[in-house]
Scaffold this active site. Sequence first.
Site, PDB file in Angstrom:
ATOM      1  N   LYS A  41       0.914  -1.202   0.091  1.00 19.72           N
ATOM      2  CA  LYS A  41      -0.067   0.234   0.002  1.00 19.72           C
ATOM      3  C   LYS A  41       0.730   1.158  -0.024  1.00 19.72           C
ATOM      4  O   LYS A  41       1.954   1.274   0.285  1.00 19.72           O
ATOM      5  CB  LYS A  41      -0.941   0.049   1.225  1.00 19.72           C
ATOM      6  CG  LYS A  41      -0.189   0.174   2.543  1.00 19.72           C
ATOM      7  CD  LYS A  41       0.133   1.437   3.121  1.00 19.72           C
ATOM      8  CE  LYS A  41       0.840   1.576   4.418  1.00 19.72           C
ATOM      9  NZ  LYS A  41       1.483   2.757   4.564  1.00 19.72           N
ATOM     10  N   GLY A  91       4.744  -6.083   5.909  1.00 20.54           N
ATOM     11  CA  GLY A  91       4.759  -6.974   7.152  1.00 20.54           C
ATOM     12  C   GLY A  91       3.020  -6.963   7.139  1.00 20.54           C
ATOM     13  O   GLY A  91       2.848  -8.229   7.559  1.00 20.54           O
ATOM     14  N   SER A  92       2.469  -5.998   7.203  1.00 21.38           N
ATOM     15  CA  SER A  92       1.188  -5.904   7.416  1.00 21.38           C
ATOM     16  C   SER A  92       0.198  -6.865   6.582  1.00 21.38           C
ATOM     17  O   SER A  92      -0.817  -7.689   7.046  1.00 21.38           O
ATOM     18  CB  SER A  92       0.435  -4.554   7.871  1.00 21.38           C
ATOM     19  OG  SER A  92       1.222  -3.798   8.772  1.00 21.38           O
ATOM     20  N   PRO A 134      10.662  -4.940  -1.674  1.00 20.45           N
ATOM     21  CA  PRO A 134      11.910  -4.575  -0.755  1.00 20.45           C
ATOM     22  C   PRO A 134      11.192  -4.414   0.688  1.00 20.45           C
ATOM     23  O   PRO A 134      10.196  -4.273   0.889  1.00 20.45           O
ATOM     24  CB  PRO A 134      12.181  -3.259  -1.197  1.00 20.45           C
ATOM     25  CG  PRO A 134      11.344  -2.898  -2.046  1.00 20.45           C
ATOM     26  CD  PRO A 134      10.386  -4.055  -2.469  1.00 20.45           C
ATOM     27  N   ASP A 187      -1.924  -0.616  10.588  1.00 23.47           N
ATOM     28  CA  ASP A 187      -2.050  -0.592   9.291  1.00 23.47           C
ATOM     29  C   ASP A 187      -2.349  -2.162   8.711  1.00 23.47           C
ATOM     30  O   ASP A 187      -2.103  -2.442   7.396  1.00 23.47           O
ATOM     31  CB  ASP A 187      -0.905   0.153   8.425  1.00 23.47           C
ATOM     32  CG  ASP A 187       0.310  -0.443   8.677  1.00 23.47           C
ATOM     33  OD1 ASP A 187       0.580  -1.398   9.399  1.00 23.47           O
ATOM     34  OD2 ASP A 187       1.318   0.138   7.956  1.00 23.47           O
ATOM     35  N   GLY A 211       6.829   2.078   4.966  1.00 23.23           N
ATOM     36  CA  GLY A 211       6.259   2.733   4.415  1.00 23.23           C
ATOM     37  C   GLY A 211       5.116   2.034   3.432  1.00 23.23           C
ATOM     38  O   GLY A 211       4.064   2.497   2.745  1.00 23.23           O
ATOM     39  N   LEU A 212       5.398   0.758   3.164  1.00 24.49           N
ATOM     40  CA  LEU A 212       4.665  -0.334   2.012  1.00 24.49           C
ATOM     41  C   LEU A 212       3.534  -0.987   2.683  1.00 24.49           C
ATOM     42  O   LEU A 212       2.996  -1.860   2.006  1.00 24.49           O
ATOM     43  CB  LEU A 212       5.267  -0.777   1.097  1.00 24.49           C
ATOM     44  CG  LEU A 212       6.463   0.282   0.041  1.00 24.49           C
ATOM     45  CD1 LEU A 212       7.217  -0.586  -0.817  1.00 24.49           C
ATOM     46  CD2 LEU A 212       5.602   1.051  -0.733  1.00 24.49           C
ATOM     47  N   GLY A 213       3.593  -1.131   3.977  1.00 20.62           N
ATOM     48  CA  GLY A 213       2.768  -1.999   4.824  1.00 20.62           C
ATOM     49  C   GLY A 213       3.060  -3.467   4.386  1.00 20.62           C
ATOM     50  O   GLY A 213       2.064  -4.195   4.815  1.00 20.62           O
TER      51      GLY A 213
HETATM   52  O1  C5P Z   1       0.213  -0.226  15.527  1.00 21.11           O
HETATM   53  P1  C5P Z   1       1.798  -0.550  15.230  1.00 21.11           P
HETATM   54  O2  C5P Z   1       2.221  -1.705  15.716  1.00 21.11           O
HETATM   55  O3  C5P Z   1       1.847  -0.618  13.671  1.00 21.11           O
HETATM   56  O4  C5P Z   1       2.354   0.622  15.879  1.00 21.11           O
HETATM   57  C1  C5P Z   1       3.704   0.674  16.017  1.00 21.11           C
HETATM   58  C2  C5P Z   1       4.000   1.962  16.848  1.00 21.11           C
HETATM   59  O5  C5P Z   1       4.023   3.194  15.858  1.00 21.11           O
HETATM   60  C3  C5P Z   1       3.284   2.019  18.046  1.00 21.11           C
HETATM   61  O6  C5P Z   1       3.725   1.502  19.186  1.00 21.11           O
HETATM   62  C4  C5P Z   1       3.329   3.790  18.180  1.00 21.11           C
HETATM   63  O7  C5P Z   1       4.526   4.135  18.875  1.00 21.11           O
HETATM   64  C5  C5P Z   1       3.421   4.283  16.756  1.00 21.11           C
HETATM   65  N1  C5P Z   1       2.097   4.498  16.244  1.00 21.11           N
HETATM   66  C6  C5P Z   1       1.579   5.890  16.649  1.00 21.11           C
HETATM   67  N2  C5P Z   1       0.380   5.996  16.179  1.00 21.11           N
HETATM   68  C7  C5P Z   1      -0.127   5.339  15.340  1.00 21.11           C
HETATM   69  C8  C5P Z   1       0.261   4.355  14.804  1.00 21.11           C
HETATM   70  C9  C5P Z   1       1.605   3.890  15.423  1.00 21.11           C
HETATM   71  O8  C5P Z   1       2.137   6.253  17.575  1.00 21.11           O
HETATM   72  N3  C5P Z   1      -1.339   5.758  14.907  1.00 21.11           N
END
Ligand code: C5P
Length: 340
Positions: A10, A104-105, A96, A143, A100-102
Amino acid sequence: MPTTVRSHAKINLGLGIGAPRADGFHGLATVYQTLALHDLVTVSARAASPTSIRITSNDRRVPSDSRNTAWKMVDMALASLGICAEVAIHIDKKLPIQGGLGAGSANAVAALIGLEAELAAFAAKNANWGAERLRIAAQVGSDVPLFLIGGAVLGLDRGQSVFPLPDLESTHCVVATPAVGVSTPQAFRDWDALCERSGLTQNASDAKLGELSRAYAASFTGVDAWSSSSGVFPHEKDLAGPQVSALVRTGIANDFEQVVFPQHPLLSEIKRTLAASGTPEAALHASLSGSGSALYGLYRDRRDAEAAFERLAAMGVPSLLTRTLPRPAYWREMLLQSGT
Ligand code: C5P
Protein backbone atom coordinates in the site's frame (compact mmCIF):
# COMPACT_ATOMS: atom_id res chain seq x y z
CA MET A 1 -2.68 -28.72 -1.30
CA PRO A 2 -1.14 -25.42 -0.05
CA THR A 3 -2.83 -22.08 -0.75
CA THR A 4 -0.80 -19.23 -2.27
CA VAL A 5 -1.99 -15.66 -1.73
CA ARG A 6 -0.78 -12.38 -3.24
CA SER A 7 0.18 -9.97 -0.45
CA HIS A 8 -0.13 -6.48 -1.94
CA ALA A 9 1.70 -3.32 -0.88
CA LYS A 10 0.00 0.00 0.00
CA ILE A 11 0.85 3.67 -0.21
CA ASN A 12 -0.67 6.59 1.72
CA LEU A 13 -2.40 9.23 -0.42
CA GLY A 14 -2.10 11.94 2.21
CA LEU A 15 -1.36 11.29 5.88
CA GLY A 16 -2.39 13.79 8.55
CA ILE A 17 -1.01 13.13 12.04
CA GLY A 18 -2.42 14.49 15.28
CA ALA A 19 -0.84 15.30 18.63
CA PRO A 20 0.34 12.38 20.80
CA ARG A 21 -2.50 10.68 22.73
CA ALA A 22 -2.58 9.36 26.27
CA ASP A 23 -2.50 5.75 24.97
CA GLY A 24 0.87 6.33 23.27
CA PHE A 25 -0.62 6.38 19.77
CA HIS A 26 -1.43 9.28 17.43
CA GLY A 27 -4.71 10.11 15.72
CA LEU A 28 -4.39 9.80 11.93
CA ALA A 29 -6.40 10.65 8.85
CA THR A 30 -5.18 8.95 5.71
CA VAL A 31 -6.27 7.39 2.43
CA TYR A 32 -4.58 4.04 1.99
CA GLN A 33 -4.32 2.75 -1.59
CA THR A 34 -3.30 -0.80 -2.50
CA LEU A 35 -0.76 -1.43 -5.28
CA ALA A 36 -0.28 -4.26 -7.77
CA LEU A 37 3.21 -4.86 -6.23
CA HIS A 38 3.10 -7.92 -3.98
CA ASP A 39 4.86 -10.64 -1.98
CA LEU A 40 3.60 -14.24 -2.15
CA VAL A 41 2.42 -16.01 1.00
CA THR A 42 1.84 -19.77 0.89
CA VAL A 43 -0.09 -21.47 3.69
CA SER A 44 -0.67 -25.12 4.41
CA ALA A 45 -2.76 -26.10 7.40
CA ARG A 46 -4.47 -29.13 8.85
CA ALA A 47 -6.39 -29.68 12.05
CA ALA A 48 -3.96 -31.01 14.71
CA SER A 49 -3.42 -30.56 18.43
CA PRO A 50 -1.56 -28.74 19.90
CA THR A 51 -1.34 -25.76 17.51
CA SER A 52 2.02 -25.21 15.86
CA ILE A 53 2.95 -22.39 13.48
CA ARG A 54 6.11 -22.56 11.35
CA ILE A 55 7.31 -19.60 9.28
CA THR A 56 9.91 -19.76 6.52
CA SER A 57 11.02 -17.11 4.02
CA ASN A 58 13.45 -16.56 1.16
CA ASP A 59 14.61 -13.45 3.07
CA ARG A 60 16.54 -14.04 6.29
CA ARG A 61 15.44 -10.70 7.72
CA VAL A 62 11.86 -12.00 8.05
CA PRO A 63 11.34 -13.17 11.68
CA SER A 64 10.26 -16.81 11.94
CA ASP A 65 8.75 -16.55 15.44
CA SER A 66 5.95 -14.75 17.29
CA ARG A 67 7.43 -11.37 16.29
CA ASN A 68 6.18 -12.04 12.76
CA THR A 69 2.82 -10.34 12.03
CA ALA A 70 1.64 -13.40 10.04
CA TRP A 71 2.42 -15.61 13.05
CA LYS A 72 0.46 -13.28 15.37
CA MET A 73 -2.54 -13.09 13.04
CA VAL A 74 -2.80 -16.86 12.55
CA ASP A 75 -2.27 -17.57 16.25
CA MET A 76 -4.99 -15.10 17.28
CA ALA A 77 -7.42 -16.29 14.59
CA LEU A 78 -7.07 -19.94 15.66
CA ALA A 79 -7.44 -19.03 19.34
CA SER A 80 -10.51 -16.88 18.63
CA LEU A 81 -12.27 -19.78 16.92
CA GLY A 82 -11.01 -22.46 19.30
CA ILE A 83 -9.35 -24.41 16.48
CA CYS A 84 -6.02 -26.25 16.88
CA ALA A 85 -3.96 -26.67 13.72
CA GLU A 86 -0.53 -27.35 12.33
CA VAL A 87 0.23 -24.37 10.09
CA ALA A 88 3.20 -23.77 7.77
CA ILE A 89 3.60 -20.31 6.21
CA HIS A 90 6.17 -19.46 3.55
CA ILE A 91 6.72 -15.78 2.80
CA ASP A 92 8.27 -15.20 -0.60
CA LYS A 93 9.57 -11.63 -0.32
CA LYS A 94 9.47 -9.80 -3.61
CA LEU A 95 8.86 -6.35 -2.18
CA PRO A 96 11.82 -4.56 -0.69
CA ILE A 97 11.71 -4.64 3.12
CA GLN A 98 11.16 -0.93 3.11
CA GLY A 99 9.10 1.00 5.60
CA GLY A 100 6.05 2.75 4.28
CA LEU A 101 4.64 0.02 2.03
CA GLY A 102 2.86 -2.01 4.75
CA ALA A 103 4.46 -5.23 3.48
CA GLY A 104 4.59 -6.96 6.89
CA SER A 105 0.99 -5.98 7.62
CA ALA A 106 -0.17 -7.28 4.24
CA ASN A 107 1.67 -10.56 4.93
CA ALA A 108 -0.46 -10.98 8.08
CA VAL A 109 -3.72 -10.62 6.14
CA ALA A 110 -2.48 -12.87 3.31
CA ALA A 111 -1.63 -15.56 5.89
CA LEU A 112 -5.15 -15.27 7.33
CA ILE A 113 -6.80 -15.53 3.88
CA GLY A 114 -4.61 -18.58 3.18
CA LEU A 115 -5.56 -20.14 6.52
CA GLU A 116 -9.27 -19.55 5.82
CA ALA A 117 -8.97 -21.28 2.45
CA GLU A 118 -7.10 -24.20 4.01
CA LEU A 119 -9.45 -24.68 6.98
CA ALA A 120 -12.99 -24.55 5.66
CA ALA A 121 -14.08 -24.80 9.33
CA PHE A 122 -13.62 -21.02 9.62
CA ALA A 123 -16.66 -20.01 7.63
CA ALA A 124 -18.90 -22.54 9.37
CA LYS A 125 -17.72 -21.72 12.90
CA ASN A 126 -18.60 -18.10 13.40
CA ALA A 127 -21.20 -15.88 11.78
CA ASN A 128 -19.45 -12.77 13.09
CA TRP A 129 -16.11 -13.71 11.64
CA GLY A 130 -16.04 -10.62 9.36
CA ALA A 131 -16.07 -8.25 12.36
CA GLU A 132 -13.84 -10.51 14.48
CA ARG A 133 -11.06 -10.66 11.86
CA LEU A 134 -11.06 -6.83 11.67
CA ARG A 135 -10.70 -6.70 15.46
CA ILE A 136 -7.81 -9.18 15.43
CA ALA A 137 -6.12 -7.35 12.54
CA ALA A 138 -6.27 -4.07 14.51
CA GLN A 139 -4.53 -5.79 17.44
CA VAL A 140 -1.75 -7.08 15.19
CA GLY A 141 -0.98 -3.55 13.91
CA SER A 142 -2.54 -0.21 13.01
CA ASP A 143 -2.11 -0.65 9.25
CA VAL A 144 -3.23 -4.31 9.07
CA PRO A 145 -7.06 -3.90 8.80
CA LEU A 146 -6.83 -1.88 5.57
CA PHE A 147 -5.70 -5.07 3.79
CA LEU A 148 -9.01 -6.72 4.71
CA ILE A 149 -10.69 -4.08 2.52
CA GLY A 150 -8.25 -3.20 -0.28
CA GLY A 151 -8.51 -0.51 -2.98
CA ALA A 152 -8.90 3.04 -1.62
CA VAL A 153 -9.50 2.95 2.14
CA LEU A 154 -10.07 5.80 4.60
CA GLY A 155 -7.99 5.20 7.76
CA LEU A 156 -8.91 7.03 10.98
CA ASP A 157 -8.28 6.81 14.76
CA ARG A 158 -4.78 5.24 14.97
CA GLY A 159 -5.12 4.08 11.33
CA GLN A 160 -6.88 0.81 12.21
CA SER A 161 -10.41 2.20 11.85
CA VAL A 162 -11.02 1.60 8.15
CA PHE A 163 -13.77 2.52 5.68
CA PRO A 164 -13.92 1.47 2.02
CA LEU A 165 -13.91 4.52 -0.27
CA PRO A 166 -15.25 4.50 -3.84
CA ASP A 167 -12.45 3.17 -6.00
CA LEU A 168 -9.95 5.47 -7.64
CA GLU A 169 -9.16 4.52 -11.23
CA SER A 170 -6.00 2.46 -11.63
CA THR A 171 -3.07 4.85 -12.03
CA HIS A 172 0.57 4.38 -13.07
CA CYS A 173 2.85 4.52 -10.05
CA VAL A 174 6.62 4.54 -9.45
CA VAL A 175 7.80 3.41 -6.00
CA ALA A 176 11.32 4.50 -5.02
CA THR A 177 13.04 2.26 -2.47
CA PRO A 178 16.23 4.04 -1.34
CA ALA A 179 18.58 2.20 1.02
CA VAL A 180 17.63 4.44 3.95
CA GLY A 181 16.18 3.14 7.20
CA VAL A 182 13.49 5.21 8.95
CA SER A 183 12.28 4.07 12.38
CA THR A 184 8.51 4.64 12.66
CA PRO A 185 8.46 5.03 16.48
CA GLN A 186 11.36 7.53 16.18
CA ALA A 187 9.53 9.45 13.44
CA PHE A 188 6.50 9.68 15.76
CA ARG A 189 8.75 10.92 18.61
CA ASP A 190 10.20 13.57 16.28
CA TRP A 191 6.63 14.52 15.36
CA ASP A 192 5.85 14.91 19.09
CA ALA A 193 8.79 17.29 19.49
CA LEU A 194 7.51 19.30 16.51
CA CYS A 195 3.97 19.42 18.02
CA GLU A 196 5.45 20.63 21.28
CA ARG A 197 7.36 23.42 19.52
CA SER A 198 4.35 24.44 17.41
CA GLY A 199 1.91 24.12 20.35
CA LEU A 200 -0.50 21.70 18.61
CA THR A 201 -3.13 20.99 21.28
CA GLN A 202 -5.35 17.88 21.40
CA ASN A 203 -8.41 19.97 20.46
CA ALA A 204 -6.67 21.61 17.52
CA SER A 205 -5.37 18.22 16.45
CA ASP A 206 -8.86 16.65 16.55
CA ALA A 207 -10.23 19.57 14.52
CA LYS A 208 -7.42 19.24 11.97
CA LEU A 209 -7.99 15.50 11.48
CA GLY A 210 -11.78 15.92 11.30
CA GLU A 211 -11.43 18.57 8.62
CA LEU A 212 -8.95 16.44 6.71
CA SER A 213 -11.16 13.35 6.69
CA ARG A 214 -14.10 15.48 5.46
CA ALA A 215 -11.90 16.87 2.66
CA TYR A 216 -10.85 13.34 1.64
CA ALA A 217 -14.45 12.14 1.65
CA ALA A 218 -15.66 15.19 -0.31
CA SER A 219 -13.11 14.54 -3.05
CA PHE A 220 -14.82 11.18 -3.65
CA THR A 221 -18.22 12.77 -4.26
CA GLY A 222 -19.43 14.90 -7.13
CA VAL A 223 -17.27 13.01 -9.61
CA ASP A 224 -18.78 10.45 -11.95
CA ALA A 225 -17.73 7.17 -10.36
CA TRP A 226 -15.59 4.93 -12.47
CA SER A 227 -17.79 1.91 -12.98
CA SER A 228 -16.21 -1.06 -11.24
CA SER A 229 -19.53 -2.84 -11.73
CA SER A 230 -18.70 -3.19 -15.41
CA GLY A 231 -16.10 -5.71 -14.24
CA VAL A 232 -13.60 -4.15 -16.65
CA PHE A 233 -10.29 -3.28 -15.04
CA PRO A 234 -8.92 -0.51 -17.26
CA HIS A 235 -5.34 -1.78 -17.42
CA GLU A 236 -4.86 -0.28 -20.85
CA LYS A 237 -6.51 3.03 -20.09
CA ASP A 238 -3.70 5.53 -19.96
CA LEU A 239 -5.20 8.77 -18.69
CA ALA A 240 -5.38 9.19 -14.93
CA GLY A 241 -9.02 9.95 -14.33
CA PRO A 242 -11.01 12.46 -12.34
CA GLN A 243 -10.98 10.77 -8.94
CA VAL A 244 -7.20 10.81 -8.45
CA SER A 245 -7.07 14.42 -9.66
CA ALA A 246 -9.90 15.43 -7.29
CA LEU A 247 -8.10 13.85 -4.34
CA VAL A 248 -4.81 15.52 -5.27
CA ARG A 249 -6.60 18.91 -5.51
CA THR A 250 -7.56 18.66 -1.83
CA GLY A 251 -3.86 19.34 -1.18
CA ILE A 252 -3.03 15.90 0.22
CA ALA A 253 0.26 15.85 2.12
CA ASN A 254 2.14 13.44 4.34
CA ASP A 255 2.95 15.07 7.71
CA PHE A 256 5.86 12.65 8.26
CA GLU A 257 7.78 14.54 5.55
CA GLN A 258 8.15 17.46 7.99
CA VAL A 259 10.25 15.35 10.38
CA VAL A 260 11.79 12.72 8.05
CA PHE A 261 13.06 14.98 5.22
CA PRO A 262 15.25 17.24 7.43
CA GLN A 263 17.04 14.11 8.69
CA HIS A 264 17.30 12.42 5.28
CA PRO A 265 17.78 15.10 2.61
CA LEU A 266 18.15 12.35 -0.04
CA LEU A 267 14.47 11.48 0.43
CA SER A 268 13.42 15.05 -0.27
CA GLU A 269 15.60 15.02 -3.41
CA ILE A 270 13.94 11.76 -4.54
CA LYS A 271 10.51 13.35 -4.07
CA ARG A 272 11.56 16.29 -6.28
CA THR A 273 12.85 13.82 -8.90
CA LEU A 274 9.60 11.85 -8.82
CA ALA A 275 7.54 15.06 -9.03
CA ALA A 276 9.42 16.75 -11.93
CA SER A 277 7.21 19.79 -11.27
CA GLY A 278 6.81 22.23 -14.12
CA THR A 279 7.79 19.72 -16.81
CA PRO A 280 5.48 17.95 -19.29
CA GLU A 281 6.28 14.68 -17.46
CA ALA A 282 5.29 15.99 -14.02
CA ALA A 283 3.71 13.59 -11.56
CA LEU A 284 0.07 14.04 -10.57
CA HIS A 285 1.32 13.65 -7.03
CA ALA A 286 4.59 12.59 -5.35
CA SER A 287 5.07 11.80 -1.66
CA LEU A 288 6.72 9.83 1.09
CA SER A 289 4.63 6.74 1.92
CA GLY A 290 3.90 6.21 5.63
CA SER A 291 7.02 7.15 7.60
CA GLY A 292 9.17 6.02 4.65
CA SER A 293 11.67 5.43 3.42
CA ALA A 294 9.63 4.39 0.36
CA LEU A 295 8.36 7.27 -1.81
CA TYR A 296 6.01 7.19 -4.76
CA GLY A 297 4.86 9.21 -7.77
CA LEU A 298 1.53 8.87 -9.62
CA TYR A 299 1.53 9.54 -13.38
CA ARG A 300 -0.88 10.35 -16.18
CA ASP A 301 0.47 7.64 -18.47
CA ARG A 302 3.02 4.88 -18.70
CA ARG A 303 5.54 7.05 -20.59
CA ASP A 304 5.71 9.60 -17.77
CA ALA A 305 6.12 6.79 -15.21
CA GLU A 306 8.95 5.24 -17.23
CA ALA A 307 10.64 8.64 -17.49
CA ALA A 308 10.52 8.95 -13.66
CA PHE A 309 11.94 5.43 -13.33
CA GLU A 310 14.83 6.46 -15.63
CA ARG A 311 15.49 9.70 -13.70
CA LEU A 312 15.78 7.71 -10.46
CA ALA A 313 18.03 5.10 -12.10
CA ALA A 314 20.34 7.94 -13.21
CA MET A 315 20.53 9.01 -9.51
CA GLY A 316 21.35 5.42 -8.50
CA VAL A 317 18.01 5.02 -6.64
CA PRO A 318 16.22 1.68 -7.13
CA SER A 319 12.55 1.90 -8.01
CA LEU A 320 9.64 -0.21 -9.20
CA LEU A 321 7.02 0.49 -11.85
CA THR A 322 3.53 -0.53 -10.81
CA ARG A 323 -0.13 0.55 -10.79
CA THR A 324 -2.63 1.31 -8.07
CA LEU A 325 -4.96 -1.65 -7.54
CA PRO A 326 -8.71 -0.98 -7.17
CA ARG A 327 -10.75 -3.17 -4.81
CA PRO A 328 -12.36 -5.58 -7.33
CA ALA A 329 -8.94 -6.39 -8.82
CA TYR A 330 -7.38 -6.64 -5.33
CA TRP A 331 -9.80 -9.44 -4.40
CA ARG A 332 -9.90 -11.01 -7.85
CA GLU A 333 -6.11 -11.32 -8.02
CA MET A 334 -5.50 -12.30 -4.40
CA LEU A 335 -5.87 -16.09 -4.47
CA LEU A 336 -3.19 -17.41 -6.77
CA GLN A 337 -3.66 -21.04 -5.95
CA SER A 338 -6.26 -22.40 -3.61
CA GLY A 339 -5.82 -25.67 -1.80
CA THR A 340 -9.54 -26.33 -1.48
O1 C5P B 1 0.18 -0.28 15.52
P1 C5P B 1 1.63 -0.52 15.23
O2 C5P B 1 2.17 -1.75 15.89
O3 C5P B 1 1.92 -0.49 13.77
O4 C5P B 1 2.42 0.71 15.85
C1 C5P B 1 3.81 0.71 16.05
C2 C5P B 1 4.20 1.93 16.86
O5 C5P B 1 4.01 3.12 16.07
C3 C5P B 1 3.34 2.14 18.10
O6 C5P B 1 3.88 1.49 19.22
C4 C5P B 1 3.39 3.64 18.28
O7 C5P B 1 4.60 4.02 18.91
C5 C5P B 1 3.47 4.16 16.87
N1 C5P B 1 2.15 4.56 16.33
C6 C5P B 1 1.59 5.74 16.79
N2 C5P B 1 0.38 6.14 16.29
C7 C5P B 1 -0.27 5.40 15.36
C8 C5P B 1 0.29 4.19 14.89
C9 C5P B 1 1.52 3.80 15.41
O8 C5P B 1 2.17 6.45 17.61
N3 C5P B 1 -1.43 5.83 14.89
